[in-house]
Design a protein around this motif. Structure first.
Motif, mmCIF file in Angstrom:
data_model
loop_
_atom_site.group_PDB
_atom_site.id
_atom_site.type_symbol
_atom_site.label_atom_id
_atom_site.label_comp_id
_atom_site.label_asym_id
_atom_site.label_seq_id
_atom_site.Cartn_x
_atom_site.Cartn_y
_atom_site.Cartn_z
ATOM 1 N N LYS A 125 -3.153 4.911 6.207
ATOM 2 C CA LYS A 125 -4.618 5.005 6.193
ATOM 3 C C LYS A 125 -5.247 3.704 6.694
ATOM 4 C CE LYS A 125 -5.547 8.185 2.421
ATOM 5 N NZ LYS A 125 -6.197 8.267 1.122
ATOM 6 N N LEU A 126 -4.607 2.600 6.319
ATOM 7 C CA LEU A 126 -5.105 1.306 6.799
ATOM 8 C C LEU A 126 -5.023 1.258 8.320
ATOM 9 C CD1 LEU A 126 -5.928 -1.702 6.434
ATOM 10 C CD2 LEU A 126 -3.507 -2.216 6.124
ATOM 11 N N LYS A 127 -3.875 1.675 8.855
ATOM 12 C CA LYS A 127 -3.686 1.670 10.308
ATOM 13 C C LYS A 127 -4.718 2.589 10.974
ATOM 14 C CE LYS A 127 1.220 0.776 9.803
ATOM 15 N NZ LYS A 127 2.563 1.310 9.824
ATOM 16 N N LEU A 187 0.825 -1.217 0.000
ATOM 17 C CA LEU A 187 0.000 0.000 0.000
ATOM 18 C C LEU A 187 0.855 1.261 0.000
ATOM 19 C CD1 LEU A 187 -2.785 -1.072 2.526
ATOM 20 C CD2 LEU A 187 -2.927 -1.040 0.048
ATOM 21 N N GLY A 188 2.143 1.106 0.206
ATOM 22 C CA GLY A 188 3.047 2.264 0.212
ATOM 23 C C GLY A 188 2.621 3.274 1.266
ATOM 24 N N GLY A 189 2.548 4.532 0.849
ATOM 25 C CA GLY A 189 2.176 5.601 1.773
ATOM 26 C C GLY A 189 0.763 5.462 2.302
ATOM 27 N N PRO A 197 -8.252 6.174 -3.345
ATOM 28 C CA PRO A 197 -8.059 6.481 -1.925
ATOM 29 C C PRO A 197 -8.932 5.644 -0.989
ATOM 30 C CG PRO A 197 -9.112 8.308 -3.081
ATOM 31 C CD PRO A 197 -8.681 7.328 -4.117
ATOM 32 N N ARG A 198 -9.980 4.995 -1.555
ATOM 33 C CA ARG A 198 -10.828 4.142 -0.707
ATOM 34 C C ARG A 198 -10.210 2.771 -0.452
ATOM 35 N NH1 ARG A 198 -15.893 5.608 -4.501
ATOM 36 N NH2 ARG A 198 -14.204 5.347 -5.983
ATOM 37 N N LEU A 199 -9.188 2.435 -1.239
ATOM 38 C CA LEU A 199 -8.629 1.077 -1.179
ATOM 39 C C LEU A 199 -8.159 0.654 0.219
ATOM 40 C CD1 LEU A 199 -7.655 -0.853 -3.946
ATOM 41 C CD2 LEU A 199 -5.651 -0.696 -2.544
ATOM 42 N N SER A 248 -8.023 8.463 6.925
ATOM 43 C CA SER A 248 -9.365 7.934 6.795
ATOM 44 C C SER A 248 -10.151 7.945 8.086
ATOM 45 C CB SER A 248 -9.253 6.524 6.277
ATOM 46 O OG SER A 248 -9.730 5.644 7.219
ATOM 47 N N ARG A 249 -11.455 7.814 7.863
ATOM 48 C CA ARG A 249 -12.335 7.526 8.979
ATOM 49 C C ARG A 249 -12.338 6.018 9.153
ATOM 50 N NH1 ARG A 249 -16.580 9.984 5.107
ATOM 51 N NH2 ARG A 249 -15.485 8.354 3.994
#
Lengths: 273, 267
Positions: free
Chosen positions: A18-20, A12-14, A198-200, A253-254
């Motif tokens: 967002k995942l975290k 996911l790179g940068g 960006p939703r990925l 992200s939310r």
């Protein structure tokens, strides 16, 4: 339960942050983050490079309409083994498009991960992969691409998020008429989750939560189409879950959407590991 | 030399026939043994031949049609514009084909211009052609491919009841299967039980064009694959109608062959 996500930085790179953030904001127990699975297996000496490359080459599915899976008795070509070997530690550079047998890959990784110190439950490895995964569907007797394969370890295919759920029907009609993939992707931009969307990372968080729910309860899916545990088969279902507007998803992200029951479940797990 | 009052030199029919036969025979005898035979004169085969010949390899391309170029004359839907994804345009620069930028990373050229320039470039490099020539079989020796068996293309159209034209063999160090989705040479080895070919994968799976280039190379001792033959050989998904993968696969196979030959002589 503790859990480990492998490969987020490499795949996911940068966007890995967002995942975290998604996981944290939703209220899940926070996983440990580790490098890409094959890098870990090689570093821990669970398997050597040649054996691992040959194992992957044997798990390729030759054509999704194939009625039979990979044949253990057929030795892969040297070029196939060499191809796998070249990308074992650089998943971000691996060209996608070859489907691998998801359940066989999971079964092959299970002993290797245990050997590398990932014990069975309550510790769950969630493995992010640059490869397409497919599993055999007995109802129509052919292989289908999947976003994830649940179990130990749980597998999440990053290109599978783009390619496994169905796009609008018009997309396939135009594709059948010969329109080139790049033009199609431009014409249908926003109507499906594409690479770099960006939703990925939030979709990945939802799939990771499915894996966690399955490991803890034996039931991964929810009937509520507004819950991330809903078993989405169409891109429009993913988009209604994670938001129609790409622009609104660009910031940190939310959390991911959950129905009231699964929201309570996620919070309970956090306080009672 | 032209006679006074005549535009063309006074040459008789027999002299013309002798010139054709002698020139053809001289080349044919010379190329009964070569460094490399490429089966298929599509974009990947032409590209491979050009790069090999430029390095001094005696290279023959066998083509079953009269015309060379395969599907490179036209793009998708019979439209004669061909597309290239970056960095494929660098090959166009190399062989002198003009192109336009369609969008970032995508370039478009006239099919006839691109194809004719590639053919000319292969000819200029020294590649020789046997067109209207059908691949019939391989020459196998010491568990490696060391030649091809060929026949005239029209022979296939003749009923067996009225004719039996035996093929002939050409020897070489390396054979390249550039026959497209048919993968005729690879399938010939499969028919002998030497390879197992899965067939090309589903066209509905989007795949990176890189896969073709990444799998280009030796598939059996003495036999290399490039271009669309790669997708059939390894069962990887078919690509859409852009040609960068074909040109770069042709370049890759040439590099791999040169390396292989260098290794064989211990350089």
């Amino acid at each position: 339960m503790d859990w480990v996500v492998l490969g987020a930085e490499e795949l996911l790179g940068g966007e890995a942050r967002k995942l975290k953030a998604s996981i944290e904001e939703t209220g899940f127990p926070l996983p440990a983050f580790k490098p890409y699975v094959y890098r870990v297996l090689l570093e821990q000496k669970s398997v050597n490079k040649e054996t691992l490359a040959a194992m992957l080459a044997k798990l390729r599915i030759k054509g999704l309409t194939s009625k039979v899976g990979p044949n253990e008795s057929v030795e892969p070509f040297p070029a196939e083994v060499a191809f796998e070997g070249r990308f074992l530690t650089s998943p971000g550079k691996k060209p996608y498009g070859i489907p691998y047998e998801g359940t066989l890959l999971q079964a092959s990784l299970r002993p290797l991960l245990k050997k590398a110190g990932f014990s069975r439950l309550p510790s769950l490895p969630v493995v992010l992969l640059p490869d397409l995964l497919a599993t055999f569907e007995p109802s129509d007797r052919r292989y289908h691409l999947r976003m994830n394969v649940l179990g130990f370890p749980a597998l999440i295919s990053i290109p599978g998020i783009v390619l496994a759920p169905a796009k609008p029907r018009e997309y396939y009609l135009l594709k059948q008429s010969g329109m080139d993939p790049a033009g199609l992707n431009r014409a249908f931009k926003g109507l499906f989750i594409d690479h770099g969307d960006p939703r990925l990372p939030r979709v990945v968080a939802g799939l990771a939560f499915q894996a966690l729910a399955y490991a803890r309860t034996g039931n991964a899916f929810c009937d509520d189409a507004g819950c991330s545990l809903y078993n989405a088969h169409w891109h429009h279902e993913l988009i209604s879950l994670y938001g129609p507007d790409e622009a609104k998803n660009t910031g940190l992200s939310r959390g991911i959407p959950l129905c009231p029951a699964h929201s309570r479940m996620a919070k309970d797990w956090k306080v009672t590991p | 030399m032209a006679q006074k009052g005549r535009l063309f030199a006074p040459v008789g029919e027999k002299e013309i026939t002798r010139a054709i036969v002698n020139s053809f025979a001289k080349q044919f005898v010379e190329y009964v043994e070569s460094d490399c035979i490429i089966v298929g004169a599509g974009p990947s085969g032409l590209m491979a031949g050009r790069d090999l010949a430029r390095q001094g390899l005696k290279t023959l391309i066998v083509e079953r049609n009269n015309y060379l170029g395969g599907g490179f004359w036209i793009g998708g839907y019979l439209l004669n514009k061909v597309t290239f994804r970056a960095p494929g345009e660098k090959v166009l620069d190399e062989i002198g084909v003009p192109y336009e930028k369609a969008q970032e990373g995508l370039f478009v050229a006239d099919g006839p211009h691109a194809c004719s320039k590639l053919i000319a470039s292969a000819c200029d490099a020294g590649v020789k052609f046997a067109n209207m020539t059908l691949f019939d079989d391989v020459v196998l020796r010491d568990n490696s491919v060391q030649g091809v068996v060929v026949n005239w293309t029209p022979v296939r159209a003749l009923p067996r009841e009225i004719t039996c034209v035996d093929p002939i063999a050409l020897e070489t160090k390396i054979v390249v299967d550039a026959t497209g989705h048919d993968a005729l040479v690879v399938k010939m080895l499969e028919s002998k039980g030497l390879l197992k070919v899965p067939g090309h994968g589903s066209m509905w799976v989007e795949a990176s064009e890189d896969l073709v280039v990444e799998h280009t190379g030796e598939v059996y001792p003495g036999l290399f694959v490039c271009g669309m033959s790669v997708t059939t050989t390894y069962g990887i998904p078919r690509m859409g109608p852009t040609f960068s993968g074909m040109l770069l696969s042709g370049k890759r196979v040439a590099e791999t062959i040169l390396e292989s030959l260098r290794n064989k002589v211990g350089c």
